[in-house]
Design a protein around this motif. Structure first.
Motif, short mmCIF file in Angstrom:
data_model
loop_
_atom_site.label_atom_id
_atom_site.label_comp_id
_atom_site.label_asym_id
_atom_site.label_seq_id
_atom_site.Cartn_x
_atom_site.Cartn_y
_atom_site.Cartn_z
N VAL A 12 -5.10 -0.05 4.77
CA VAL A 12 -4.42 -0.83 5.82
C VAL A 12 -5.44 -1.53 6.70
O VAL A 12 -5.32 -2.73 6.99
CB VAL A 12 -3.50 0.08 6.65
CG1 VAL A 12 -3.04 -0.64 7.92
CG2 VAL A 12 -2.29 0.52 5.84
N LYS A 13 -6.45 -0.79 7.14
CA LYS A 13 -7.48 -1.38 8.00
C LYS A 13 -8.21 -2.52 7.29
O LYS A 13 -8.48 -3.57 7.90
CB LYS A 13 -8.49 -0.30 8.42
CG LYS A 13 -7.94 0.69 9.45
CD LYS A 13 -8.95 1.78 9.74
CE LYS A 13 -8.49 2.72 10.82
NZ LYS A 13 -8.52 2.09 12.16
N TYR A 14 -8.53 -2.32 6.03
CA TYR A 14 -9.21 -3.36 5.26
C TYR A 14 -8.34 -4.61 5.17
O TYR A 14 -8.81 -5.73 5.43
CB TYR A 14 -9.54 -2.85 3.85
CG TYR A 14 -10.32 -3.82 3.00
CD1 TYR A 14 -11.68 -3.65 2.77
CD2 TYR A 14 -9.70 -4.92 2.39
CE1 TYR A 14 -12.40 -4.55 1.99
CE2 TYR A 14 -10.40 -5.81 1.62
CZ TYR A 14 -11.75 -5.63 1.42
OH TYR A 14 -12.45 -6.53 0.64
N ALA A 15 -7.07 -4.44 4.79
CA ALA A 15 -6.18 -5.58 4.63
C ALA A 15 -5.97 -6.31 5.95
O ALA A 15 -5.98 -7.56 6.00
CB ALA A 15 -4.83 -5.11 4.06
N ARG B 171 5.37 7.28 9.64
CA ARG B 171 5.78 5.88 9.85
C ARG B 171 5.41 5.42 11.26
O ARG B 171 4.96 4.29 11.45
CB ARG B 171 7.29 5.73 9.61
CG ARG B 171 7.70 6.09 8.19
CD ARG B 171 9.16 5.74 7.93
NE ARG B 171 9.60 6.21 6.62
CZ ARG B 171 10.67 5.75 5.98
NH1 ARG B 171 11.43 4.81 6.55
NH2 ARG B 171 11.00 6.22 4.80
N GLN B 172 5.59 6.32 12.22
CA GLN B 172 5.24 5.98 13.60
C GLN B 172 3.74 5.73 13.72
O GLN B 172 3.31 4.83 14.45
CB GLN B 172 5.67 7.10 14.54
CG GLN B 172 5.56 6.75 16.02
CD GLN B 172 6.40 5.54 16.41
OE1 GLN B 172 7.53 5.39 15.95
NE2 GLN B 172 5.85 4.66 17.23
N ILE C 33 0.86 -1.19 0.00
CA ILE C 33 0.00 0.00 0.00
C ILE C 33 0.89 1.23 0.00
O ILE C 33 1.57 1.52 0.99
CB ILE C 33 -0.93 0.01 1.23
CG1 ILE C 33 -1.82 -1.24 1.22
CG2 ILE C 33 -1.77 1.28 1.26
CD1 ILE C 33 -2.58 -1.46 2.52
N HIS C 34 0.91 1.94 -1.12
CA HIS C 34 1.70 3.16 -1.19
C HIS C 34 0.95 4.31 -0.51
O HIS C 34 -0.28 4.35 -0.47
CB HIS C 34 1.99 3.51 -2.65
CG HIS C 34 3.09 2.70 -3.25
ND1 HIS C 34 4.35 2.64 -2.71
CD2 HIS C 34 3.12 1.90 -4.36
CE1 HIS C 34 5.12 1.86 -3.45
NE2 HIS C 34 4.39 1.39 -4.45
N ALA C 35 1.73 5.27 0.02
CA ALA C 35 1.16 6.42 0.75
C ALA C 35 0.19 5.95 1.82
O ALA C 35 -0.93 6.44 1.94
CB ALA C 35 0.47 7.38 -0.22
N ALA C 36 0.64 5.00 2.62
CA ALA C 36 -0.25 4.31 3.55
C ALA C 36 -0.73 5.18 4.71
O ALA C 36 -1.67 4.80 5.40
CB ALA C 36 0.43 3.05 4.09
N GLY D 76 1.86 2.31 14.93
CA GLY D 76 0.79 2.27 15.92
C GLY D 76 -0.44 1.54 15.42
O GLY D 76 -1.23 1.04 16.23
N MET D 77 -0.61 1.48 14.11
CA MET D 77 -1.72 0.72 13.52
C MET D 77 -1.38 -0.77 13.37
O MET D 77 -2.21 -1.54 12.92
CB MET D 77 -2.08 1.30 12.15
CG MET D 77 -2.67 2.70 12.18
SD MET D 77 -3.03 3.33 10.51
CE MET D 77 -4.35 2.22 9.99
N GLY D 78 -0.15 -1.13 13.73
CA GLY D 78 0.24 -2.53 13.65
C GLY D 78 0.94 -2.93 12.37
O GLY D 78 1.11 -4.13 12.10
#
Length: 287
Positions: free
Chosen positions: A129-132, A149-150, A117-120, A154-156
């Motif tokens: 990200v949440k969907y994946a 990035r931090q 995922i670019h520009a995540a 934090g989103m895992g």
């Protein structure tokens, strides 16, 4: 079949930035598309057939909504769940529908697959990200500044690399993948040869979904250079214009996810009043 809204909140996205900078391909119309508001007038055929009444709270795709009142097509709005604030709701139509169309309809992402995922750390990126993660896919992400990035950590998200340097991205991905290949790429980049670098990481018959607007490859380009890749160009505004029933289906999924609690609000920065729109655009332009 239109209805008139009193606009309460507008969700800006990068499409709007390209629009005001005159960099968006074609004619995007007036800036502002995602919004949440209150119906103040409904056209004929809407009240009895669609159960929408004056005073109902809605959200959706409303072109030129950077104003107090705006017209919306019935197929481009759905009801706003009461538990959601107007700003949180206005942030979602484009980013949610983009991710749904990309991962559910086109790439058909599956549990255990590897997805880049670019520009995540952007709106679409965080939703992707949440969907994946909800599927159990393995996420690889790009981001720029350390605070972005931090936030992803934090989103895992474990595997994070550069969104700026193609060579750094390539070296990190080689280390992350350990000889494996990606199943899916969600791309919005065209700089520093990111498209080719990402294409080369895909498995045979891997899926590449392009949501960028500038410098993108055509389907003929991909067929010639990467014949095994399944390539999809995705533009939500095209779906709205050419496939309104399909877009309505994407919004219905959003309405259901918001109402069921399976979707939580994304971080938003609120600028109060239309007089703050210039500051909002400047903030978004700086990413």
């Amino acid at each position: 079949r239109e209805l008139e809204l009193r606009v309460v909140a507008v969700g800006l996205n990068f499409r709007d930035v390209l629009n005001v900078m005159d960099l968006y391909p074609g004619d995007p119309g007036d800036p502002g598309t995602d919004c949440s508001g209150t119906t103040v007038n409904v056209g004929e055929g809407i009240v009895t057939g669609d159960s929408l009444f004056c005073g109902d709270e809605v959200l959706g795709w409303v072109p030129g909504c950077l104003c107090t009142y705006a017209l919306a097509k019935r197929r481009c709005v759905v009801s706003r769940p009461e538990a959601w604030s107007h700003p949180d709701a206005a942030a979602l139509p484009t980013i949610f529908s983009t991710v749904e169309a990309a991962f559910s309809d086109l790439a058909q992402l599956k549990p255990g697959e590897r997805v880049l995922i670019h520009a995540a750390a952007g709106g679409v990126g965080m939703m992707a990200v949440k969907y994946a993660q909800s599927l159990g896919a393995v996420v690889y992400a790009t981001a720029g500044r350390e605070e972005k990035r931090q936030h992803l950590r934090g989103m895992g998200v474990q595997y994070i690399t550069s969104s700026r340097s193609g060579s750094e991205f390539e070296a990190d991905m080689e280390e992350f993948l350990l000889g494996e290949r990606l199943d899916v790429v969600l791309n919005s980049f065209s700089h520093d040869n990111f498209i080719s670098r990402s294409m080369q990481l895909l498995k045979p018959t891997g899926r590449f979904v392009e949501i960028g607007k500038r410098g993108v490859l055509t389907e003929a380009d991909v067929t010639c250079r990467y014949p095994d890749v399944q390539y999809h160009l995705l533009a939500i505004d095209t779906i709205v214009d050419q496939e309104p029933d399909r877009y309505q289906g994407l919004l219905r999924r959003l309405e259901e996810a918001m109402g069921s609690g399976s979707l939580q609000p994304l971080p938003v920065q609120v600028f109060e009043g239309l007089e703050q729109s210039v500051a909002a655009f400047a903030c978004l332009q700086k990413a």
